[in-house]
Design an enzyme around this catalytic site. Sequence first.
Site, mmCIF file in Angstrom:
data_model
loop_
_atom_site.group_PDB
_atom_site.id
_atom_site.type_symbol
_atom_site.label_atom_id
_atom_site.label_comp_id
_atom_site.label_asym_id
_atom_site.label_seq_id
_atom_site.Cartn_x
_atom_site.Cartn_y
_atom_site.Cartn_z
ATOM 1 N N ASN A 172 -5.801 21.728 23.626
ATOM 2 C CA ASN A 172 -6.155 21.096 22.355
ATOM 3 C C ASN A 172 -7.526 20.427 22.458
ATOM 4 O O ASN A 172 -7.917 19.673 21.573
ATOM 5 C CB ASN A 172 -5.133 20.026 21.986
ATOM 6 C CG ASN A 172 -3.730 20.583 21.895
ATOM 7 O OD1 ASN A 172 -3.535 21.663 21.341
ATOM 8 N ND2 ASN A 172 -2.768 19.874 22.451
ATOM 9 N N HIS B 249 6.040 17.935 13.204
ATOM 10 C CA HIS B 249 6.092 17.710 14.649
ATOM 11 C C HIS B 249 7.323 16.904 15.077
ATOM 12 O O HIS B 249 7.799 16.041 14.329
ATOM 13 C CB HIS B 249 4.824 16.937 15.020
ATOM 14 C CG HIS B 249 4.548 16.846 16.479
ATOM 15 N ND1 HIS B 249 4.850 15.727 17.216
ATOM 16 C CD2 HIS B 249 3.989 17.732 17.329
ATOM 17 C CE1 HIS B 249 4.469 15.915 18.473
ATOM 18 N NE2 HIS B 249 3.941 17.127 18.565
ATOM 19 N N GLU C 263 1.888 16.979 8.164
ATOM 20 C CA GLU C 263 0.667 17.096 8.967
ATOM 21 C C GLU C 263 -0.402 17.652 8.045
ATOM 22 O O GLU C 263 -0.078 18.163 6.973
ATOM 23 C CB GLU C 263 0.919 18.059 10.133
ATOM 24 C CG GLU C 263 1.912 17.490 11.108
ATOM 25 C CD GLU C 263 2.456 18.511 12.098
ATOM 26 O OE1 GLU C 263 1.721 19.433 12.502
ATOM 27 O OE2 GLU C 263 3.618 18.375 12.481
ATOM 28 N N SER D 52 0.421 22.611 13.819
ATOM 29 C CA SER D 52 0.143 23.052 15.180
ATOM 30 C C SER D 52 0.741 24.406 15.538
ATOM 31 O O SER D 52 0.267 25.049 16.459
ATOM 32 C CB SER D 52 0.639 22.003 16.170
ATOM 33 O OG SER D 52 2.032 21.845 16.031
ATOM 34 N N ASP E 74 -0.315 13.130 9.142
ATOM 35 C CA ASP E 74 -0.639 13.200 10.566
ATOM 36 C C ASP E 74 -1.776 14.205 10.756
ATOM 37 O O ASP E 74 -1.601 15.399 10.513
ATOM 38 C CB ASP E 74 0.627 13.615 11.321
ATOM 39 C CG ASP E 74 0.439 13.639 12.832
ATOM 40 O OD1 ASP E 74 -0.718 13.763 13.282
ATOM 41 O OD2 ASP E 74 1.452 13.552 13.551
ATOM 42 N N HIS F 21 -4.265 17.527 14.630
ATOM 43 C CA HIS F 21 -5.068 18.715 14.965
ATOM 44 C C HIS F 21 -6.315 18.869 14.099
ATOM 45 O O HIS F 21 -7.054 19.834 14.259
ATOM 46 C CB HIS F 21 -4.209 19.978 14.851
ATOM 47 C CG HIS F 21 -3.209 20.092 15.953
ATOM 48 N ND1 HIS F 21 -3.528 20.621 17.191
ATOM 49 C CD2 HIS F 21 -1.914 19.714 16.028
ATOM 50 C CE1 HIS F 21 -2.457 20.574 17.969
ATOM 51 N NE2 HIS F 21 -1.464 20.027 17.290
ATOM 52 N N LYS G 141 -6.372 15.135 21.444
ATOM 53 C CA LYS G 141 -6.675 16.531 21.123
ATOM 54 C C LYS G 141 -8.192 16.738 21.071
ATOM 55 O O LYS G 141 -8.823 16.664 22.100
ATOM 56 C CB LYS G 141 -5.899 16.937 19.882
ATOM 57 C CG LYS G 141 -4.436 17.106 20.300
ATOM 58 C CD LYS G 141 -3.431 17.304 19.240
ATOM 59 C CE LYS G 141 -2.075 17.449 19.939
ATOM 60 N NZ LYS G 141 -0.939 17.088 19.095
HETATM 61 C C1 LIG Z 1 0.254 16.409 19.380
HETATM 62 C C2 LIG Z 1 0.810 15.803 18.173
HETATM 63 C C3 LIG Z 1 1.307 14.504 18.209
HETATM 64 C C4 LIG Z 1 1.416 13.714 19.479
HETATM 65 O O1 LIG Z 1 0.208 13.186 19.852
HETATM 66 P P1 LIG Z 1 0.030 12.721 21.383
HETATM 67 O O2 LIG Z 1 -1.107 11.791 21.348
HETATM 68 O O3 LIG Z 1 -0.202 13.965 22.162
HETATM 69 O O4 LIG Z 1 1.328 12.070 21.777
HETATM 70 C C5 LIG Z 1 1.761 13.944 17.026
HETATM 71 N N1 LIG Z 1 1.736 14.644 15.877
HETATM 72 C C6 LIG Z 1 1.292 15.912 15.820
HETATM 73 C C7 LIG Z 1 1.280 16.621 14.522
HETATM 74 C C8 LIG Z 1 0.806 16.533 16.969
HETATM 75 O O5 LIG Z 1 0.367 17.785 16.906
#
Ligand SMILES: *Cc1c(COP(=O)(O)O)cnc(C)c1O
Length: 380
Positions: free
Chosen positions: A44, A130, A174, A178, A203, A206, A237
Amino acid sequence: MERIGKFLQARKDSNLLRKLNPYSKSENGYIYINNKKYADFSSNDYLGLATHPKIIQASSYAAQNIGTGARASRLLSGSLELHHKLEEKAAEFKQKPAALIFNSGYQANVGIISAIFNKEDVIFADKLCHASIIDGIKLSGSKLFRYRHNDSEHLEILLKKERAKYKEALIITESVFSMDGDIAPLTDIAFLKNKYNAFFIVDEAHATGIYGKNGSGIIEEQKLIDQVDIIIGTFGKALGSFGGYAACSKDIRDFLINSARSFIYSTALPPSTISANIASLDIIKTEPKLRQTLLENVSFFRSLLKNIPYETIGITQIVPIIIGQNKKTINLSSHLQDQGYWALPIRPPTVPENKARLRFSITTCHTKETLKKLTEVLYV
Ligand SMILES: *Cc1c(COP(=O)(O)O)cnc(C)c1O
């Protein structure tokens, strides 16, 4: 315990047993595993910031001058000036009044959702959200409805039917997904948030660092900053480091400091990590070329894939190609490994049955030549 042995055997029998693959280092889009060099399509680290010299320097400087640990949780004596500086920068980056750091994106989602919502409330979440979002919802005790992926009409049907039965409502999605590499219809969802009086969390794990004029994400790109109550992000990421955060109002920040258990009951992130995060936000600002190159790589790779015998989905830097059966997907992944490409199979339960896929994460570090050769290897 019998349960453990049975579980492992069942996973093996259906080609679903996951294992860890230790690597020694990563560099310019490559990783080294068992002394073999692979072009890495599984990270990522979209902008290559995990090995950026300025970030490494900032991180080592903080460790040398402040120490290796924050020594306590934020509410005790673990709240460094650096944490507050990073929070100001993150708020500015997301164009929100305030921000609060969590120890990871996972902990942000779990802590925030369970702090604000309870069993009198209802939560509407995209079907593909997620695991950290789902875990936060479970912990909140709220009633959960999952709407079909990116389907705002289905969301509205659920809102119309269910919203009025509960006290508070949350819509959560999101921005960039992902596993499918596509983008949520945020404008439509924001309209529904207002129409049905719901709280709205997005969220941007990504999307951060990549989309929008300032690289802040899809919310910036679609001019929806004021519509979203809390923007979740991660430094793990595209920002190449570690840690999560929420960008929100000052009141929400104060509320979370006093009630989010994953924030309260965990040691604060160490100075080296916080310093790295500050440096990487600076680089997003000063080196827009990194994200431009990434987006060029994405359109180049996606145009090459028009000719391969598999379906490609999404529109972002996450490029899934759907293979279908688990076994076939694993075979194609090992074929790529033999040829020096690291792209892992994504299988159920992470994705639906018969939708096993190879997922390519495109980064700024990949050269056009590598992308071209990879597409050629896919013809088997
Ligand atoms: C990777 C991810 C997370 C977690 O983030 P980390 O900092 O790796 O714990 C949370 N939400 C989504 C949508 C993700 O892709």
